[in-house]
Design a protein around this motif. Structure first.
Motif, short mmCIF file in Angstrom:
data_model
loop_
_atom_site.label_atom_id
_atom_site.label_comp_id
_atom_site.label_asym_id
_atom_site.label_seq_id
_atom_site.Cartn_x
_atom_site.Cartn_y
_atom_site.Cartn_z
N ALA A 1 -11.34 9.67 -3.18
CA ALA A 1 -10.01 9.10 -2.94
C ALA A 1 -10.05 8.07 -1.81
O ALA A 1 -9.48 6.98 -1.93
N TYR A 2 -10.71 8.41 -0.70
CA TYR A 2 -10.79 7.47 0.43
C TYR A 2 -11.64 6.26 0.08
O TYR A 2 -11.30 5.12 0.44
N LEU B 1 -1.50 4.73 -1.08
CA LEU B 1 -1.48 5.66 0.05
C LEU B 1 -0.52 6.82 -0.18
O LEU B 1 -0.79 7.93 0.26
N PRO C 1 -11.67 14.32 -1.67
CA PRO C 1 -11.36 13.38 -0.60
C PRO C 1 -12.31 12.19 -0.52
O PRO C 1 -11.90 11.06 -0.26
N VAL D 1 -3.85 -0.14 -4.27
CA VAL D 1 -3.92 0.80 -3.16
C VAL D 1 -2.80 1.82 -3.33
O VAL D 1 -1.67 1.45 -3.63
N GLU E 1 -4.42 12.31 -5.35
CA GLU E 1 -5.73 11.79 -5.72
C GLU E 1 -6.85 12.62 -5.06
O GLU E 1 -7.87 12.90 -5.68
N ARG E 2 -6.63 13.01 -3.81
CA ARG E 2 -7.61 13.86 -3.12
C ARG E 2 -7.75 15.20 -3.83
O ARG E 2 -8.85 15.73 -3.98
N SER F 1 0.82 -1.21 0.00
CA SER F 1 0.00 0.00 0.00
C SER F 1 0.85 1.25 0.00
O SER F 1 0.42 2.30 -0.48
N ASN G 1 -9.59 3.93 -2.32
CA ASN G 1 -8.53 3.21 -1.62
C ASN G 1 -9.11 2.17 -0.66
O ASN G 1 -8.58 1.07 -0.53
N SER H 1 0.18 8.19 -3.08
CA SER H 1 -0.42 9.10 -4.06
C SER H 1 -1.76 9.65 -3.60
O SER H 1 -2.41 10.40 -4.33
N LEU H 2 -2.18 9.32 -2.38
CA LEU H 2 -3.47 9.77 -1.86
C LEU H 2 -3.62 11.29 -1.86
O LEU H 2 -4.69 11.79 -2.25
#
Length: 159
Positions: free
Chosen positions: A137-138, A122, A134, A120, A128-129, A84, A141, A124-125
């Motif tokens: 993105a959440y 994390l 958000p 997954v 992505e957000r 992840s 994932n 690049s979160l």
């Protein structure tokens, strides 16, 4: 390399067709693309830095030690966490999985590692957000993590 040349050629042809149809719309589109690129550049550079670090630190030998058949459920959890967090290009993931298996890693652990690496993100979160919001993105994932777990349970049951 040939695929890259083909894709760039198609993009260039599309740009020329767009330019011929409407110079003004093409300029507006290129300006929007440039602005988006500038907004994402810090995240892209950070991700590239992390890819370089992860490829140098997470060697197949180290991962095989952590993900060996004897590691059991703890090895699956470690594989999920590393997968992840690590950013490895997709064309490297499957050969890396084979290398891990050849170096003594367990199939279940490698299945989780590969699945998490591919789905997954994390690291690049934040990007992505910023791009998709958000909530998306959440949710993406989280859903990817659930699918990784289901996939790994199936591999464990079959294996």
């Amino acid at each position: 390399m040939i695929i890259g040349i083909v894709l760039y050629s198609i993009s260039l042809i599309g740009l020329l067709v767009s330019f011929k149809k409407s110079k003004e719309n093409t300029y507006v589109s290129l300006k929007k693309a440039w602005n988006t690129f500038q907004k994402l550049l810090p995240e892209i550079l950070f991700i590239m830095l992390l890819v370089g670090v992860s490829l140098s630190v997470l060697t197949p030998e180290l991962i095989s030690k952590l993900l060996g058949q004897q590691s059991g459920f703890l090895g699956v959890i470690i594989a999920m966490i590393i997968g992840s967090l690590a950013l490895i290009p997709s064309f490297v993931v499957f050969p890396l999985g084979e290398t891990l298996l050849n170096n003594g890693a367990g199939l279940t652990q490698v299945a989780m590692f590969v699945a998490a690496l591919m789905s997954v993100g994390l690291v690049s979160l934040p990007m992505e957000r910023k791009m998709f919001g958000p909530m998306f993105a959440y949710a993406r994932n989280g859903a990817a993590l659930v699918m990784c777990i289901l996939f790994t349970v199936i591999i464990w049951m079959v294996y």
